[in-house]
Design an enzyme around this catalytic site. Structure first.
Site, PDB file in Angstrom:
ATOM      1  N   ASP A   1       0.779  -1.256   0.000  1.00  0.00           N
ATOM      2  CA  ASP A   1       0.000   0.000   0.000  1.00  0.00           C
ATOM      3  C   ASP A   1       0.807   1.302   0.000  1.00  0.00           C
ATOM      4  O   ASP A   1       0.464   2.237   0.727  1.00  0.00           O
ATOM      5  CB  ASP A   1      -0.954   0.006   1.205  1.00  0.00           C
ATOM      6  CG  ASP A   1      -1.973  -1.118   1.157  1.00  0.00           C
ATOM      7  OD1 ASP A   1      -1.878  -1.977   0.257  1.00  0.00           O
ATOM      8  OD2 ASP A   1      -2.856  -1.155   2.034  1.00  0.00           O
TER       9      ASP A   1
ATOM     10  N   ASP B   1      -4.722  -0.878  -1.594  1.00  0.00           N
ATOM     11  CA  ASP B   1      -6.062  -0.699  -1.056  1.00  0.00           C
ATOM     12  C   ASP B   1      -6.893  -0.196  -2.235  1.00  0.00           C
ATOM     13  O   ASP B   1      -6.488   0.756  -2.919  1.00  0.00           O
ATOM     14  CB  ASP B   1      -5.978   0.363   0.056  1.00  0.00           C
ATOM     15  CG  ASP B   1      -6.730  -0.005   1.311  1.00  0.00           C
ATOM     16  OD1 ASP B   1      -6.931  -1.213   1.564  1.00  0.00           O
ATOM     17  OD2 ASP B   1      -7.123   0.921   2.050  1.00  0.00           O
TER      18      ASP B   1
ATOM     19  N   HIS C   1     -10.713   0.433  -2.755  1.00  0.00           N
ATOM     20  CA  HIS C   1     -12.051   0.422  -2.181  1.00  0.00           C
ATOM     21  C   HIS C   1     -13.132   0.936  -3.130  1.00  0.00           C
ATOM     22  O   HIS C   1     -12.895   1.859  -3.917  1.00  0.00           O
ATOM     23  CB  HIS C   1     -12.091   1.303  -0.925  1.00  0.00           C
ATOM     24  CG  HIS C   1     -11.271   0.799   0.219  1.00  0.00           C
ATOM     25  ND1 HIS C   1     -11.311  -0.503   0.661  1.00  0.00           N
ATOM     26  CD2 HIS C   1     -10.392   1.440   1.045  1.00  0.00           C
ATOM     27  CE1 HIS C   1     -10.495  -0.637   1.695  1.00  0.00           C
ATOM     28  NE2 HIS C   1      -9.922   0.519   1.940  1.00  0.00           N
TER      29      HIS C   1
ATOM     30  N   SER D   1     -15.581   0.811   5.838  1.00  0.00           N
ATOM     31  CA  SER D   1     -14.653   1.487   6.773  1.00  0.00           C
ATOM     32  C   SER D   1     -14.734   3.010   6.678  1.00  0.00           C
ATOM     33  O   SER D   1     -14.178   3.700   7.530  1.00  0.00           O
ATOM     34  CB  SER D   1     -13.210   1.038   6.521  1.00  0.00           C
ATOM     35  OG  SER D   1     -12.680   1.619   5.341  1.00  0.00           O
TER      36      SER D   1
ATOM     37  N   HIS E   1     -10.773   6.813   1.454  1.00  0.00           N
ATOM     38  CA  HIS E   1      -9.397   6.724   0.946  1.00  0.00           C
ATOM     39  C   HIS E   1      -9.323   5.623  -0.097  1.00  0.00           C
ATOM     40  O   HIS E   1     -10.140   4.702  -0.114  1.00  0.00           O
ATOM     41  CB  HIS E   1      -8.429   6.426   2.100  1.00  0.00           C
ATOM     42  CG  HIS E   1      -8.681   5.099   2.755  1.00  0.00           C
ATOM     43  ND1 HIS E   1      -9.685   4.900   3.683  1.00  0.00           N
ATOM     44  CD2 HIS E   1      -8.091   3.894   2.588  1.00  0.00           C
ATOM     45  CE1 HIS E   1      -9.676   3.639   4.060  1.00  0.00           C
ATOM     46  NE2 HIS E   1      -8.730   2.999   3.408  1.00  0.00           N
TER      47      HIS E   1
ATOM     48  N   LYS F   1      -7.075  -5.160  -2.881  1.00  0.00           N
ATOM     49  CA  LYS F   1      -7.797  -5.667  -1.702  1.00  0.00           C
ATOM     50  C   LYS F   1      -8.765  -4.623  -1.169  1.00  0.00           C
ATOM     51  O   LYS F   1      -8.641  -3.432  -1.488  1.00  0.00           O
ATOM     52  CB  LYS F   1      -6.803  -6.081  -0.614  1.00  0.00           C
ATOM     53  CG  LYS F   1      -5.957  -4.930  -0.153  1.00  0.00           C
ATOM     54  CD  LYS F   1      -4.878  -5.397   0.787  1.00  0.00           C
ATOM     55  CE  LYS F   1      -3.996  -4.261   1.188  1.00  0.00           C
ATOM     56  NZ  LYS F   1      -4.711  -3.091   1.764  1.00  0.00           N
TER      57      LYS F   1
ATOM     58  N   GLU G   1     -13.814  -5.382   5.599  1.00  0.00           N
ATOM     59  CA  GLU G   1     -12.477  -4.807   5.666  1.00  0.00           C
ATOM     60  C   GLU G   1     -11.493  -5.898   5.271  1.00  0.00           C
ATOM     61  O   GLU G   1     -11.739  -7.086   5.523  1.00  0.00           O
ATOM     62  CB  GLU G   1     -12.185  -4.295   7.089  1.00  0.00           C
ATOM     63  CG  GLU G   1     -10.840  -3.601   7.254  1.00  0.00           C
ATOM     64  CD  GLU G   1     -10.614  -2.418   6.306  1.00  0.00           C
ATOM     65  OE1 GLU G   1     -10.344  -2.667   5.106  1.00  0.00           O
ATOM     66  OE2 GLU G   1     -10.685  -1.260   6.754  1.00  0.00           O
TER      67      GLU G   1
ATOM     68  N   ALA H   1       0.301   0.616   6.190  1.00  0.00           N
ATOM     69  CA  ALA H   1       0.776   1.205   7.424  1.00  0.00           C
ATOM     70  C   ALA H   1       1.120   0.061   8.380  1.00  0.00           C
ATOM     71  O   ALA H   1       0.450  -0.968   8.386  1.00  0.00           O
ATOM     72  CB  ALA H   1      -0.313   2.089   8.039  1.00  0.00           C
TER      73      ALA H   1
ATOM     74  N   CYS I   1      -2.182  -2.742   7.461  1.00  0.00           N
ATOM     75  CA  CYS I   1      -1.986  -3.635   6.319  1.00  0.00           C
ATOM     76  C   CYS I   1      -0.638  -4.346   6.336  1.00  0.00           C
ATOM     77  O   CYS I   1      -0.546  -5.503   5.923  1.00  0.00           O
ATOM     78  CB  CYS I   1      -2.225  -2.866   5.027  1.00  0.00           C
ATOM     79  SG  CYS I   1      -3.975  -2.394   4.895  1.00  0.00           S
TER      80      CYS I   1
HETATM   81  C1  VGL Z   1      -4.775   0.756   5.693  1.00  0.00           C
HETATM   82  C2  VGL Z   1      -6.254   1.808   7.094  1.00  0.00           C
HETATM   83  C3  VGL Z   1      -7.277   1.624   6.191  1.00  0.00           C
HETATM   84  C4  VGL Z   1      -3.362   0.316   5.438  1.00  0.00           C
HETATM   85  C5  VGL Z   1      -5.778   0.563   4.784  1.00  0.00           C
HETATM   86  O1  VGL Z   1      -2.955   0.226   4.261  1.00  0.00           O
HETATM   87  O2  VGL Z   1      -2.647   0.046   6.415  1.00  0.00           O
HETATM   88  N1  VGL Z   1      -5.020   1.365   6.849  1.00  0.00           N
HETATM   89  N2  VGL Z   1      -7.017   1.001   5.037  1.00  0.00           N
HETATM   90 ZN    ZN Z   2      -8.483   0.966   3.491  1.00  0.00          ZN
END
Ligand code: VGL
Ligand code: ZN
Length: 193
Positions: A13, A51, A53, A59, A74, A99, A106, A135, A139
């Site tokens: 990510d 990510d 979405h 979320s 996001h 994903k 989630e 992060a 993830c």
């Molecule tokens: C993530 C929060 C929401 C990540 C993804 O990539 O860590 N964190 N969606």
């Molecule tokens: Zn996300």
């Protein structure tokens, strides 16, 4: 530590929305890019997760709490925020795993994405995976833990990751949790061809 032909690098990510100026910025998120770029040439198998979405992902919260289950909008699929960071050198033949596409679920882990990552890696004879990116507490952590659960030997490249660190200390706690689960921690400078 020598990198082998049976090793894969999973870059989690590293997308605009997780970097400063993005919708869900990780402090110093973009600092992972110059650490990751030189590593890309060392691995025969590269996986970039993203990510990805839908507009109505479960979320997304208004207002968001910036914690699990409650994020600002996001990484909407095909939006500029969902693009990989512009300086990340994504090779054309790299495997890209999307994903978080189900609005009702989630999915922090790259192993929950499309195409199915574990099968892809096993099909190529991969036994060890090296995880980095964003992060740390979400993830990256979930990808590393699932890697262990799938039977891979998992290494976290700690200096090639950044965390949201809200609450303070959550990134360090995530590293501890990964270690407890059998993930080994390394540093990008430890990795040699
Ligand atoms: C993530 C929060 C929401 C990540 C993804 O990539 O860590 N964190 N969606
Ligand atoms: Zn996300």
């Amino acid at each position: 530590m020598n990198i082998l032909a049976t090793d894969a690098l999973i870059i989690v990510d590293v997308q605009n929305d997780f970097c400063p100026g993005g919708a869900l910025p990780v402090d110093e998120g973009h600092h992972v890019v110059p650490v990751i770029n030189p590593l890309l040439k060392q691995f025969d198998h590269l996986v970039f997760t993203r990510d990805w979405h839908p507009h109505n992902h479960c979320s997304f919260s208004y207002p968001p709490e910036f914690m699990d289950g409650s994020w600002p909008e996001h990484c909407r699929a095909n939006s500029p925020g969902a693009e990989f960071h512009g300086d990340l050198r994504v090779p054309v033949d790299a495997l890209i795993v999307n994903k978080g596409m189900d609005p009702d679920k989630e999915a922090y882990s790259g192993f929950q994405g499309v195409p199915p990552l574990a099968d892809k890696l096993r099909g190529r004879g991969v036994t060890r995976v090296f995880v980095c990116g964003l992060a740390m507490e979400y993830c990256v952590k979930q990808t590393a833990l699932d890697g262990v659960a799938e039977g891979f030997d998992v290494f976290l490249i700690e200096n090639a990751c950044r965390g949201i660190n809200f609450p303070e200390g959550s990134a360090a706690a995530a590293v501890e949790e990964m270690c407890q689960a059998g993930v080994k921690v390394c540093w990008s400078g430890d990795l040699t061809p």
